[in-house]
Design a protein around this motif. Sequence first.
Motif, PDB file in Angstrom:
ATOM      1  N   LEU A 209      13.240  34.323  88.294  1.00 37.62           N
ATOM      2  CA  LEU A 209      13.305  32.878  88.053  1.00 37.62           C
ATOM      3  C   LEU A 209      14.726  32.362  88.224  1.00 37.62           C
ATOM      4  O   LEU A 209      14.960  31.338  88.875  1.00 37.62           O
ATOM      5  N   PHE A 210      15.677  33.063  87.615  1.00 38.79           N
ATOM      6  CA  PHE A 210      17.075  32.629  87.705  1.00 38.79           C
ATOM      7  C   PHE A 210      17.549  32.640  89.155  1.00 38.79           C
ATOM      8  O   PHE A 210      18.229  31.723  89.603  1.00 38.79           O
TER       9      PHE A 210
ATOM     10  N   LEU B 220      16.074  29.716  90.889  1.00 42.96           N
ATOM     11  CA  LEU B 220      16.768  28.478  90.500  1.00 42.96           C
ATOM     12  C   LEU B 220      18.116  28.382  91.204  1.00 42.96           C
ATOM     13  O   LEU B 220      18.501  27.320  91.704  1.00 42.96           O
TER      14      LEU B 220
ATOM     15  N   GLY C 214      17.620  27.614  94.825  1.00 45.08           N
ATOM     16  CA  GLY C 214      17.193  26.219  94.941  1.00 45.08           C
ATOM     17  C   GLY C 214      18.387  25.283  94.861  1.00 45.08           C
ATOM     18  O   GLY C 214      18.526  24.342  95.656  1.00 45.08           O
ATOM     19  N   THR C 215      19.281  25.562  93.915  1.00 42.61           N
ATOM     20  CA  THR C 215      20.484  24.726  93.751  1.00 42.61           C
ATOM     21  C   THR C 215      21.343  24.791  95.003  1.00 42.61           C
ATOM     22  O   THR C 215      21.850  23.773  95.482  1.00 42.61           O
TER      23      THR C 215
ATOM     24  N   SER D 136      15.023  21.075  97.917  1.00 41.45           N
ATOM     25  CA  SER D 136      15.537  22.279  97.266  1.00 41.45           C
ATOM     26  C   SER D 136      14.739  23.512  97.635  1.00 41.45           C
ATOM     27  O   SER D 136      15.122  24.612  97.322  1.00 41.45           O
ATOM     28  N   HIS D 137      13.559  23.326  98.234  1.00 37.17           N
ATOM     29  CA  HIS D 137      12.767  24.523  98.474  1.00 37.17           C
ATOM     30  C   HIS D 137      12.388  24.631  99.939  1.00 37.17           C
ATOM     31  O   HIS D 137      12.268  23.645 100.642  1.00 37.17           O
TER      32      HIS D 137
ATOM     33  N   GLY E 117      10.776  29.239  90.585  1.00 39.71           N
ATOM     34  CA  GLY E 117      12.164  28.854  90.353  1.00 39.71           C
ATOM     35  C   GLY E 117      12.674  27.878  91.390  1.00 39.71           C
ATOM     36  O   GLY E 117      13.325  26.877  91.072  1.00 39.71           O
TER      37      GLY E 117
ATOM     38  N   ALA F  83      11.010  24.361  91.169  1.00 38.14           N
ATOM     39  CA  ALA F  83      11.327  23.570  89.977  1.00 38.14           C
ATOM     40  C   ALA F  83      12.314  22.461  90.306  1.00 38.14           C
ATOM     41  O   ALA F  83      12.381  21.447  89.633  1.00 38.14           O
ATOM     42  N   LEU F  84      13.124  22.645  91.366  1.00 37.53           N
ATOM     43  CA  LEU F  84      14.151  21.648  91.655  1.00 37.53           C
ATOM     44  C   LEU F  84      13.698  20.655  92.724  1.00 37.53           C
ATOM     45  O   LEU F  84      14.528  20.030  93.364  1.00 37.53           O
TER      46      LEU F  84
ATOM     47  N   SER G 110       9.147  21.868  83.536  1.00 40.32           N
ATOM     48  CA  SER G 110      10.151  22.081  82.484  1.00 40.32           C
ATOM     49  C   SER G 110       9.615  23.025  81.410  1.00 40.32           C
ATOM     50  O   SER G 110      10.311  23.932  80.974  1.00 40.32           O
TER      51      SER G 110
ATOM     52  N   LEU H 281       9.412  26.617  82.770  1.00 36.42           N
ATOM     53  CA  LEU H 281      10.724  27.254  82.863  1.00 36.42           C
ATOM     54  C   LEU H 281      11.262  27.584  81.483  1.00 36.42           C
ATOM     55  O   LEU H 281      11.717  28.692  81.228  1.00 36.42           O
TER      56      LEU H 281
END
Length: 541
Positions: free
Chosen positions: A50-51, A54, A57-58, A69-70, A316, A319-320, A421, A424
């Motif tokens: 997940l991290f 994320l 994605g960032t 982001s994906h 992950g 999510a963004l 949210s 996560l």
Amino acid sequence: MGMGVALGDPQADYDSIAAVGLFVALMCVCIIVGHLLEENRWMNESTTALFIGLGTGTMILLASSGKHSHVLVFSEDLFFIYLLPPIIFNAGFQVKKKQFFRNFITITLFGVVGTLISFTVISLGALGLISRLNIGSLELGDYLALGAIFSATDSVCTLQVLNQDETPFLYSLVFGEGVVNDATSVVLFNAIQNFDLGSISSAKLLKFIGSFLYLFSSSTILGVAAGLLSAYVIKKLYFGRHSTDREVSIMMLMAYLSYMLAELLDLSGILTVFFCGIVMSHYTWHNVTESSRVTTKHAFATLSFISETFLFLYVGMDALDIEKWKIVRETYSPMKSIALSSTILALVLVARAAFVFPLSFLSNWTKKTPGGKISIKQQVIVWWAGLMRGAVSIALAYNKFASSGHTQLPSNAIMITSTISVVLFSTIVFGLLTKPLIRLLIPARHLSREPSALSEPSSPKSFLEQLIANSPDADLENCVSLRRPTSLRLLLQGPSRSVHHYWRKFDDAFMRPVFGGRGFVPFVPGSPTESSVPLLPGTEN
């Protein structure tokens, strides 16, 4: 993955290749990082993935200057058709069957009744609290759907947090409940989608319960039938004479076929493929050659592992998704988003407690021996480990509030961002705290570390000794004359044991001669004989 685009389009080709390449590279990173953090007392594979998802994605967000982001849009098909079946099948294949069936009644109680209680609590809570937040046009159906979406626990994450060898009782409870619960919430969700909410009468409720029971039983029967068919085919045609690859492939494909058939017939694929896994490990697995046993065992575990890693990376990165957050940011104040997410989280906590403790009490009340009772500490772990929400919740939320991954309605967008949210937060926070919590409540000296059959044997001799010590049937099948308690004592020991005893008799007399299984393997030159000790999948029968 951009597969819908004609192959003639070079840009689309390039994009989908880049997307797949990126994912493969990231999965390698996840595996390496997961390996390095193996001994860490907080992290587990799913939170690591997940991290990393994320983080990537960032990075993509920054690289595309905030456009997207994906590299993949969350698609329900990808999740339900490709990623979930191998995970659930492997879980059924590796599950310790004795533990699972000994607690079967408690598991179904938690999985079905528990999910219904949780659904009711979350739906009523959502009606009472979320309707006050003035989010916009939400109907009764939406609140009920929320109840179904958030009563789906994440059985994948549970698998990673609890250890089957250290806490077999808790594992079989939480995990068994997770599988039944996933199936229940998907069934509930679909029933709500097709349910006419205009007029609710007792007759309709009865019909609802009837269709639910039908789904449950027919899915289980289909799974068992698929498992038995594969056992019969492999035993009769004895593939191993020519090629072990055929055996392995037919096992995999028949398991997958059972899932697809269930989905085609509008049954629960999750339950079907889970029971198919249990039956296959009991019969089919003993009918294949020795090399195929090792191969299938590791192949199923590997497929399941890759799907899990992919899934958490995917969640992950998704999510963004900037599009939905933008709509939400333009329409609502940040406080409203936080209020919605925290309300849902609070409801999830309360709803889980509302069934774990009362149902555990009920289950303990029916159990006469202290061994089968769920202690308060164990109840707390069962409550905690089931708080994680995962990809099933996200998939259902997308199904309900978005069409093909996109949404324009602010009220729908905020539902999806809140779901993400909650998923996560619960996966990361609750997931990270589960290991320490188990250590705190059940000190290490109480954890029974059995040498698992998965760990590589150091030498054939030690491996044989370990298997014989490990196999619960060692005393039953090798030295039957040694100890067979009288029927009366069996009955006094508790009905579940005697049920197991009669099942054994029935299994040996009728099932194994037809479908194979341990002790009933056909002898063909080059075939597995009983003298070669089989590698037992759950080391339990």
